[in-house]
Design an enzyme around this catalytic site. Structure first.
Site, mmCIF file in Angstrom:
data_model
loop_
_atom_site.group_PDB
_atom_site.id
_atom_site.type_symbol
_atom_site.label_atom_id
_atom_site.label_comp_id
_atom_site.label_asym_id
_atom_site.label_seq_id
_atom_site.Cartn_x
_atom_site.Cartn_y
_atom_site.Cartn_z
ATOM 1 N N LYS A 152 43.359 -15.032 17.651
ATOM 2 C CA LYS A 152 43.482 -15.354 18.577
ATOM 3 C C LYS A 152 41.855 -15.783 18.560
ATOM 4 O O LYS A 152 41.543 -14.824 19.434
ATOM 5 C CB LYS A 152 44.068 -15.512 19.940
ATOM 6 C CG LYS A 152 44.006 -16.747 21.241
ATOM 7 C CD LYS A 152 45.257 -16.039 21.972
ATOM 8 C CE LYS A 152 45.972 -17.131 23.492
ATOM 9 N NZ LYS A 152 46.602 -16.305 24.226
ATOM 10 N N SER A 229 49.953 -20.228 25.029
ATOM 11 C CA SER A 229 48.740 -20.168 24.887
ATOM 12 C C SER A 229 48.061 -19.354 22.933
ATOM 13 O O SER A 229 47.191 -20.372 22.312
ATOM 14 C CB SER A 229 47.091 -19.245 25.650
ATOM 15 O OG SER A 229 47.388 -18.512 25.703
ATOM 16 N N SER A 253 52.931 -15.964 26.664
ATOM 17 C CA SER A 253 51.539 -16.801 25.932
ATOM 18 C C SER A 253 51.735 -16.507 24.735
ATOM 19 O O SER A 253 51.128 -17.190 23.415
ATOM 20 C CB SER A 253 50.070 -16.786 26.121
ATOM 21 O OG SER A 253 50.003 -17.873 27.450
#
Length: 506
Positions: A152, A229, A253
């Protein structure tokens, strides 16, 4: 064109379809497909079944790049049925292939089934910010030998800047000299870094609809959002371009994209995995975690990152938390009850002396917003207009929260965290991960905010408690995946992953 002569009107219909594609004329494109629940359209992102699903996909995708049909092959199959195979040559280079089954209805040719092979691309830029083969090689050997990781875009990766899902922030960042602790642990265990994956801006969203870079695909439901996310990491794992998605979970997330895409996802105990080298959002809630396609890989990622016995506390007996179940959509509740069966006991937040879900969500919103403002507020103020509308609005709302409400929430937060942890001393909460399947890509802002509010009511308990929570791909609702979730006391991370299958069989 080569092959037998095309039936009358077919090539004209094909030309009209190409013009509609070039103009992104949604009404004409809708009319070009047979209006039937059995109409098909497939590409590298999945199969759409039914005219309504195809229409929704087109409405969210936008137009196609400028192209010309340079070869068309027609094979009549019956008086009112023909197969068309065409080569598309793009103005910007590259070519693709489209195969279509056309049917004549009341004198009009329409597409009954289509398969599109797009032009080759180096990599999907909605999923990846940068990609390598590998991007970073392993530094050791161990339980993750041969595994690839999608990191990420919040973690420090050696030689690369952190972009946080925002182009302006990326331009101002400098390459990292060393790996974030969570990245270094995976490398030391034999994994390589495949690439840096997209995230919602500053990880302050749950849909995965990244305004600057586009929306990563949901590999399970092509017409739905991927979940955020940790959206890029989840999409990379679902597509098979990485085996492990390294993400973060502040308010859901990891759990949300895991549920939406039919993956395993673990939010670890708060503070269990070192967050050094991770760009924070709200430090009181931020946790490291992973997304995988199976439980074994998830356990190996956990063991590589927490090699001692810290995460090996036993998990208590499972109970269905009725508040979480009641917060889910009716179809999700039915699927969950069918999976769990009648023998697992139930309890409620009130019976445990804990605040209601809405109170927990509000506590999370206020404290998370205050911490996010403290972390990023100065940068945002110095870069007006740098954020997309959705995340920018969320930061603005956080900064505008009444000071007395924020102060009261901050004071109450550690008391509530302790109470939640005490309630999970000898039990684990079993429930759906989120209210239901992923929202449609074409959903408007009002619907997405409704889903977000309902979702954070369900994810807030583990976030406020700082607790481990695993989402497993065990439910199917209206043909789409929905996760089953098991939340336990501190440091029960490993036991949760191994136990969830006993109570929520796939």
């Amino acid at each position: 064109m080569s092959g037998p002569d095309a039936p009358a009107g077919l090539l004209e219909a094909l030309d009209a379809y190409e013009r509609a594609l070039a103009a992104d004329d949604l009404a004409a494109l809708d009319d070009a497909f047979v209006r039937s629940p059995t109409t098909l359209r497939g590409d590298d992102r999945g199969l759409l079944v039914g005219h309504d699903a195809i229409s929704a996909f087109r409405g969210a995708r936008g137009g196609v790049a400028s192209r010309t049909l340079t070869r068309v092959e027609v094979r009549p199959l019956a008086d009112d049925l023909a197969l068309v195979v065409a080569v598309s040559t793009f103005d910007a280079g590259g070519s693709g292939l489209q195969t279509q089954l056309w049917r004549r209805q009341d004198g009009t040719w329409r597409i009954e089934a289509a398969h599109v092979t797009g032009r080759p691309r180096a990599f999907d830029t909605t999923v990846w910010r940068v990609l390598g083969d590998p991007l970073v090689a392993p530094t050791g050997t161990g339980p993750l030998d041969g595994e690839t990781v999608a990191v990420k875009d919040l973690y420090a990766v050696p030689g690369h800047p952190v972009g946080a899902g925002n182009p302006t922030y990326l331009r101002e960042s400098v390459p990292a000299a060393t790996a974030a602790a969570a990245v270094a642990a995976l490398l030391a265990a034999g994994a390589s870094i495949r690439g840096i994956a997209r995230t919602d801006e500053f990880a302050y969203a749950l849909t995965g609809r990244n305004e600057p870079h586009g929306t990563p695909p949901n590999g399970a439901v092509p017409t739905a959002v991927p979940g955020g996310s940790s959206s890029g990491s989840a999409s990379a794992v679902r597509s098979g371009t990485a085996g492990i998605g390294l993400g973060t979970d502040t308010a859901g997330s990891i759990r949300v994209p895991a549920s939406y895409q039919g993956l395993w996802g673990l939010r670890t105990t708060h503070g269990l995995v070192d967050r050094a080298g991770l760009l924070p959002l709200a430090p009181s809630f931020d946790t490291v975690g992973w997304l995988t396609r199976d439980a074994d890989t998830l356990l190996r990622a956990l063991d590589a990152s927490v090699p001692d016995d810290t995460a090996r506390q036993p998990v208590g007996d499972p109970v269905v938390l009725t508040d979480l179940l009641d917060a889910a959509d009716p179809a999700t509740r039915d699927a969950f009850r069918a999976a769990v069966g009648p023998d697992v006991p139930e309890t409620s937040l009130a019976a445990l002396g804990l605040p209601a879900l809405d109170e927990l969500r509000e506590l999370l919103r206020l404290v998370q917003g205050a911490e996010a403002t403290a972390v990023h507020g100065d940068w945002i103020a110095a870069h007006p207009g740098a954020l997309g509308a959705v995340v920018g609005g969320r930061f603005a709302a956080a900064a505008a929260a009444p000071a007395d409400q924020v102060a009261a929430a901050r004071e109450r937060f550690p008391v509530v965290r302790a109470a939640i942890r005490d309630a999970l001393h000898d039990r684990a909460f079993l429930a759906p991960t989120v209210p239901g399947p992923a929202p449609a890509l074409a959903a408007d802002a009002v619907e997405l905010e409704r889903v977000r509010t309902a979702t954070t009511a369900m994810t807030a308990l583990a976030s406020v408690g700082g607790l481990p929570s695993v989402s497993a791909p065990v439910l199917t609702v209206d043909g789409a995946p929905v996760g089953g979730c098991l939340t336990g006391g501190p440091d029960t991370d490993r036991a949760l992953v191994t136990a969830v299958g006993r109570w929520l069989p796939a």
